[in-house]
Design a protein around this motif. Structure first.
Motif, PDB file in Angstrom:
ATOM      1  N   ALA A   1       0.851  -1.190   0.000  1.00  0.00           N
ATOM      2  CA  ALA A   1       0.000   0.000   0.000  1.00  0.00           C
ATOM      3  C   ALA A   1       0.889   1.243   0.000  1.00  0.00           C
ATOM      4  CB  ALA A   1      -0.903  -0.004   1.222  1.00  0.00           C
ATOM      5  N   PRO A   2       0.476   2.314  -0.649  1.00  0.00           N
ATOM      6  CA  PRO A   2       1.299   3.531  -0.658  1.00  0.00           C
ATOM      7  C   PRO A   2       1.364   4.165   0.730  1.00  0.00           C
ATOM      8  CG  PRO A   2      -0.822   3.949  -1.678  1.00  0.00           C
ATOM      9  CD  PRO A   2      -0.755   2.471  -1.406  1.00  0.00           C
ATOM     10  N   ALA A   3       2.443   4.856   0.986  1.00  0.00           N
ATOM     11  CA  ALA A   3       2.606   5.569   2.255  1.00  0.00           C
ATOM     12  C   ALA A   3       2.076   6.988   2.108  1.00  0.00           C
ATOM     13  CB  ALA A   3       4.072   5.613   2.653  1.00  0.00           C
ATOM     14  N   VAL A   4       1.371   7.459   3.122  1.00  0.00           N
ATOM     15  CA  VAL A   4       0.884   8.833   3.166  1.00  0.00           C
ATOM     16  C   VAL A   4       1.525   9.475   4.380  1.00  0.00           C
ATOM     17  CG1 VAL A   4      -1.151  10.306   3.424  1.00  0.00           C
ATOM     18  CG2 VAL A   4      -1.301   8.188   2.091  1.00  0.00           C
ATOM     19  N   VAL A   5       2.112  10.641   4.195  1.00  0.00           N
ATOM     20  CA  VAL A   5       2.784  11.342   5.289  1.00  0.00           C
ATOM     21  C   VAL A   5       1.943  12.545   5.686  1.00  0.00           C
ATOM     22  CG1 VAL A   5       4.879  12.572   5.978  1.00  0.00           C
ATOM     23  CG2 VAL A   5       5.031  10.593   4.451  1.00  0.00           C
ATOM     24  N   LEU A   6       1.633  12.651   6.960  1.00  0.00           N
ATOM     25  CA  LEU A   6       0.864  13.762   7.503  1.00  0.00           C
ATOM     26  C   LEU A   6       1.789  14.567   8.408  1.00  0.00           C
ATOM     27  CD1 LEU A   6      -1.847  15.225   8.048  1.00  0.00           C
ATOM     28  CD2 LEU A   6      -2.234  13.561   9.873  1.00  0.00           C
ATOM     29  N   LEU A   7       2.033  15.808   8.032  1.00  0.00           N
ATOM     30  CA  LEU A   7       2.881  16.695   8.843  1.00  0.00           C
ATOM     31  C   LEU A   7       1.979  17.646   9.620  1.00  0.00           C
ATOM     32  CD1 LEU A   7       5.545  17.569   6.132  1.00  0.00           C
ATOM     33  CD2 LEU A   7       5.666  15.794   7.887  1.00  0.00           C
ATOM     34  N   HIS A   8       2.465  18.094  10.761  1.00  0.00           N
ATOM     35  CA  HIS A   8       1.679  19.011  11.578  1.00  0.00           C
ATOM     36  C   HIS A   8       2.519  20.189  12.000  1.00  0.00           C
ATOM     37  CE1 HIS A   8       3.688  17.723  15.250  1.00  0.00           C
ATOM     38  NE2 HIS A   8       3.559  16.491  14.810  1.00  0.00           N
TER      39      HIS A   8
END
Length: 70
Positions: free
Chosen positions: A46-53
């Motif tokens: 599955a593709p990786a999704v990066v969530l930055l904050h």
């Protein structure tokens, strides 16, 4: 950073769908924290999704308010 996050997310063992702290992700002069979230039933490759904050938030807040964990 994106490649490192993708590699680490792919290497993590399957767990219940919770935020899991990732340690030892390289030189860390800013004393940053990294967490991974893997949904239950995630298919292989599955593709990786990066969530930055933002600097005044922690990882749990944007994950919850953005509905990424739902």
């Amino acid at each position: 950073m994106l490649a490192a996050a993708a590699a680490l997310a792919a290497a993590l063992p399957a767990r219940a769908a919770t935020l899991t702290q990732v340690t030892g992700f390289g030189s860390n002069p800013g004393n940053l924290s990294m967490y991974a979230y893997r949904p239950d039933g995630l298919p292989a490759n599955a593709p990786a999704v990066v969530l930055l904050h933002g600097c005044t938030q922690n990882g749990a807040v944007p994950a919850t308010v953005s509905a990424w964990k739902n």
